[in-house]
Design a protein around this motif. Sequence first.
Motif, PDB file in Angstrom:
ATOM      1  N   GLN A   1       4.025   5.733   1.420  1.00  0.00           N
ATOM      2  CA  GLN A   1       2.757   6.020   0.754  1.00  0.00           C
ATOM      3  C   GLN A   1       2.392   4.906  -0.219  1.00  0.00           C
ATOM      4  O   GLN A   1       1.220   4.519  -0.321  1.00  0.00           O
TER       5      GLN A   1
ATOM      6  N   LEU B   1       0.897   2.178   1.880  1.00  0.00           N
ATOM      7  CA  LEU B   1      -0.445   2.514   2.357  1.00  0.00           C
ATOM      8  C   LEU B   1      -1.475   2.335   1.254  1.00  0.00           C
ATOM      9  O   LEU B   1      -2.569   1.804   1.484  1.00  0.00           O
ATOM     10  N   VAL B   2      -1.144   2.792   0.061  1.00  0.00           N
ATOM     11  CA  VAL B   2      -2.062   2.675  -1.066  1.00  0.00           C
ATOM     12  C   VAL B   2      -2.306   1.210  -1.423  1.00  0.00           C
ATOM     13  O   VAL B   2      -3.439   0.796  -1.693  1.00  0.00           O
TER      14      VAL B   2
ATOM     15  N   ARG C   1      -4.158   8.171  -5.656  1.00  0.00           N
ATOM     16  CA  ARG C   1      -3.062   7.899  -4.709  1.00  0.00           C
ATOM     17  C   ARG C   1      -3.284   8.610  -3.381  1.00  0.00           C
ATOM     18  O   ARG C   1      -3.220   7.998  -2.316  1.00  0.00           O
TER      19      ARG C   1
ATOM     20  N   THR D   1      -4.431   7.141   0.336  1.00  0.00           N
ATOM     21  CA  THR D   1      -3.594   7.380   1.512  1.00  0.00           C
ATOM     22  C   THR D   1      -4.434   7.863   2.681  1.00  0.00           C
ATOM     23  O   THR D   1      -4.336   7.350   3.801  1.00  0.00           O
TER      24      THR D   1
END
Length: 202
Positions: free
Chosen positions: A29, A32-33, A106, A110
Amino acid sequence: MEQQSRLAGTVRPGGRTARTRAAVLEATQDELVECGFHGLNMDRVAAKAGVGKTTVYRRWGDPAGLVTDLMAELAESSAPHADTGGIEGDLLANALNVLGAVTDPRLGATFQAVIAAATGNEAAAAALNDFYLRRIRAWAPVVDRAVARGELPEGTDGMEVIRAVSAPLYYRLLVTREPVDEKVAEHAAARALAGARAGAFT
């Protein structure tokens, strides 16, 4: 579709394997962020998670495998549907939960990364589809209960009502890039409810 902690809920007990998975998904994650799906790097994920690269490649295979597992965890860890005692309150709760997810720095980032990836990656598209189907199915019972209470017509499709609540929020977020706030969420819930009462989802 709401986040309860930095990833998607408290880390569940389950020994070393569960801890490894939680660390890898948290690192996924993060990537991805920071970098988006196309910048998702397996080696960096392994380093951030503090696990061996061979473990990550063996268990998840490729970036799509990481995203698929992450989306499954986000769906599993999301809060259960509301039970306010009335369909108006339940649909509003759903709209506010969606709002909280898409506006969370966040979690929203995502979703945007995975949605962008889904355009050209079948595995990412399947992971996204599975996530939303699981969340829609989790909320559909609030409509079934409303039908049983006589608040909505017989034969009302619960999944379609829930889709109608969230659709305006995602449209503004992803297509028109307009601001999304509580007023928008309230209107989305109210319009979906009006349509359901009128029999639009039977």
